[in-house]
Design a protein around this motif. Structure first.
Motif, PDB file in Angstrom:
ATOM      1  N   TYR A   1      52.412  76.080 -44.959  1.00 38.94           N
ATOM      2  CA  TYR A   1      52.007  75.043 -44.501  1.00 38.94           C
ATOM      3  C   TYR A   1      50.943  74.325 -45.261  1.00 38.94           C
ATOM      4  O   TYR A   1      50.895  73.041 -44.981  1.00 38.94           O
TER       5      TYR A   1
ATOM      6  N   SER B   1      52.893  71.238 -47.103  1.00 40.45           N
ATOM      7  CA  SER B   1      53.120  69.964 -46.371  1.00 40.45           C
ATOM      8  C   SER B   1      51.559  69.538 -45.881  1.00 40.45           C
ATOM      9  O   SER B   1      51.364  68.069 -45.996  1.00 40.45           O
TER      10      SER B   1
ATOM     11  N   ALA C   1      48.696  66.840 -40.434  1.00 38.55           N
ATOM     12  CA  ALA C   1      48.427  66.943 -38.934  1.00 38.55           C
ATOM     13  C   ALA C   1      47.631  65.605 -38.773  1.00 38.55           C
ATOM     14  O   ALA C   1      46.947  65.188 -39.659  1.00 38.55           O
TER      15      ALA C   1
ATOM     16  N   ALA D   1      47.032  71.904 -38.772  1.00 36.17           N
ATOM     17  CA  ALA D   1      48.125  71.797 -39.861  1.00 36.17           C
ATOM     18  C   ALA D   1      48.965  72.845 -39.978  1.00 36.17           C
ATOM     19  O   ALA D   1      50.026  72.909 -40.529  1.00 36.17           O
TER      20      ALA D   1
ATOM     21  N   TYR E   1      52.246  73.087 -38.226  1.00 39.90           N
ATOM     22  CA  TYR E   1      53.294  72.054 -38.662  1.00 39.90           C
ATOM     23  C   TYR E   1      54.664  72.453 -38.379  1.00 39.90           C
ATOM     24  O   TYR E   1      55.354  71.186 -37.631  1.00 39.90           O
TER      25      TYR E   1
ATOM     26  N   ALA F   1      54.247  63.888 -36.211  1.00 41.67           N
ATOM     27  CA  ALA F   1      54.547  64.885 -37.414  1.00 41.67           C
ATOM     28  C   ALA F   1      55.961  64.931 -37.729  1.00 41.67           C
ATOM     29  O   ALA F   1      56.468  64.983 -38.860  1.00 41.67           O
TER      30      ALA F   1
ATOM     31  N   HIS G   1      57.870  64.208 -41.117  1.00 40.33           N
ATOM     32  CA  HIS G   1      58.492  65.269 -41.835  1.00 40.33           C
ATOM     33  C   HIS G   1      59.791  64.420 -42.301  1.00 40.33           C
ATOM     34  O   HIS G   1      60.336  64.817 -43.341  1.00 40.33           O
TER      35      HIS G   1
ATOM     36  N   ASN H   1      44.403  70.096 -44.400  1.00 39.67           N
ATOM     37  CA  ASN H   1      45.037  68.892 -43.954  1.00 39.67           C
ATOM     38  C   ASN H   1      44.566  67.582 -44.560  1.00 39.67           C
ATOM     39  O   ASN H   1      43.362  67.236 -44.656  1.00 39.67           O
TER      40      ASN H   1
END
Length: 441
Positions: A29, A32, A35, A56, A59, A70, A74, A284
């Motif tokens: 995570y 990515s 959040a 986050a 995720y 989110a 994504h 995050n």
């Protein structure tokens, strides 16, 4: 050692003296790293929380909630690809565990607890049953837990392990969690998963003899009967180990709170508050300065927790490359500068007896701790118009004004007054607390 009724066994003195630990949330995570920074747990409306989750590290759950920001992020940023692709992109190529731990130690932490497996089920070691779905075989291609454990113990800090026993979105496949009232629907309770989790925790004990066994999200019902044997094995392996309270009420050496949630646990005989430097535990990238603690905030949080008898487990969320975000490093560096001359008023201290002295919020901000020989007053935010003079409300005769001294070496004058002790000193108008030490009578 202190008797603690939750488990009926003495809590080791090292834990009650430590006062400050570092939590580490690091995983796929962190690639990515996204959040919504909606707010702190316990403050955000539960009906809003999961769809707009500020964590986050959640995720994978949040992107499976229809209509969540989110999920849209994504889709537009990552093309809606499978979550596990983040594992392969997580390289940890700049990870320097000794550098991390040196900073943690200077900041005053006495123990470090990394996530070994979070809710996404990805293990940060070659965990039994995970096949190649771990950091040894994919992504970083190293045993991150062993590397960090070695660095922590080389610096003479205590090492703990976090393990998500109650939720695993891979090994214990479930639909996404949508609301805290339906949390149990997202938890695997079957025997196969219970055996899987049990085997992994035993493996962590055997490999690392962790000083803290920090479980999260409860434990599968099919494995509850095996927990007494697990705890007995742990204590036999680590006689001075401690176990947290997140095992579905099966056992606890100490209680936990998280941000503003479960604050009632902070009045137990032994407790720990945990939170991130921002609203998230995992890194995050959407968080800005307005979402983060600054060094003074972090110091005051630590002092407040310690003054009430607790420990603070403050989280860092590293980036995918293994570096600590500069904003988080700055907070820990600020704590390190303060701790360089104030640590004795924090470590191995206890709260004052009830009714001895009053804490105060606002202007001024005041907290208290004590050890066997001294009482410490922490003072901040004294109004400018007070000219550096503040009244510390205490029980008559508690403090000897002739023994007052600042731990940072600056000058302080103290005299007895009708409400306690009046102190005068420069620089007490800042948000960063100053500790003033008095000898006990």
């Amino acid at each position: 050692m202190n008797d603690f009724p939750q488990s009926g066994r003495p809590v080791p003195a090292w834990f009650t003296d430590a006062k400050f630990g570092i939590f580490v949330h690091w995983g796929a995570y962190s690639v990515s790293a996204w959040a919504e920074p909606t707010g702190e747990l316990g403050v955000v409306d539960p009906d809003v929380w999961f769809k707009h989750n500020p964590y986050a590290e959640w995720y994978w759950n949040t992107i499976r909630i229809e209509g969540s920001p989110a999920q849209e992020h994504h889709r537009t940023t990552h093309g809606g690809r499978p979550y596990d692709e983040f594992l392969d992109e997580w390289k940890a190529e700049l990870f320097d565990p000794a550098d991390w731990v040196e900073l943690f130690a200077r900041a005053g932490a006495r123990y470090v607890v990394p996530t070994t497996k979070h809710h996404d089920g990805i293990a940060l070691w070659d965990a039994p049953g995970t096949g190649i779905r771990n950091t040894v075989h994919r992504g970083p291609r190293r045993d991150l837990i062993a590397d960090l454990a070695a660095a922590v113990r080389a610096r003479d800090l205590r090492f703990g392990v976090y393990y998500s026993g109650g939720i695993d979105w891979y090994a214990g496949r479930r639909d996404p969690v949508l609301h805290e009232d339906r949390m149990d629907e997202g938890r695997p309770h079957e025997a196969a998963y219970a055996a899987y989790a049990h085997r992994q925790v035993i493996d962590l004990i055997d490999r690392h003899s962790p000083d803290v066994l920090w479980n999260d999200m409860g434990w599968p019902r099919a494995g509850q009967a095996d927990l007494p044997e697990l705890f007995s094995y742990y204590y036999a392996t680590v006689p001075e180990g401690v176990v947290n309270d997140r095992w579905d009420n099966a056992h606890a050496d100490y209680l936990t709170s998280e941000y503003e949630a479960d604050r009632a646990n902070e009045w137990g005989a032994c407790w720990e508050n945990t939170r991130g430097i921002g609203f998230s535990f995992g890194y995050n990238q959407t968080e800005g300065p307005e979402h983060l603690l600054d060094p003074a905030d972090a110091v005051r949080l630590l002092v407040d927790v310690v003054s009430r008898g607790g420990n603070l487990l403050l989280n860092v969320g590293p980036k995918a490359d293994g570096t600590l975000p500069q904003e988080q490093r700055a907070v820990l560096e600020g704590m390190a500068s303060w701790m360089a001359c104030h640590s004795e008023a924090v470590h191995a201290t206890r709260p004052l007896e009830s009714g001895s002295a009053d804490p105060h919020d606002g202007d001024p901000w005041v907290r208290w701790t004590r050890d066997e020989r001294h009482i410490y007053a922490f003072v901040a935010d004294v109004p400018d118009e007070a000219g550096g003079r503040v009244a510390l409300k205490t029980r008559p005769g508690l403090l000897d004004p002739d023994t007052a001294e600042r731990l940072d070496g600056d000058t302080v004058k103290a005299e007895a007054g009708p409400e306690g002790i009046h102190i005068t000193s420069a620089g007490l108008d800042t948000p960063l607390p100053t500790a003033i030490r008095f000898a006990t009578r």
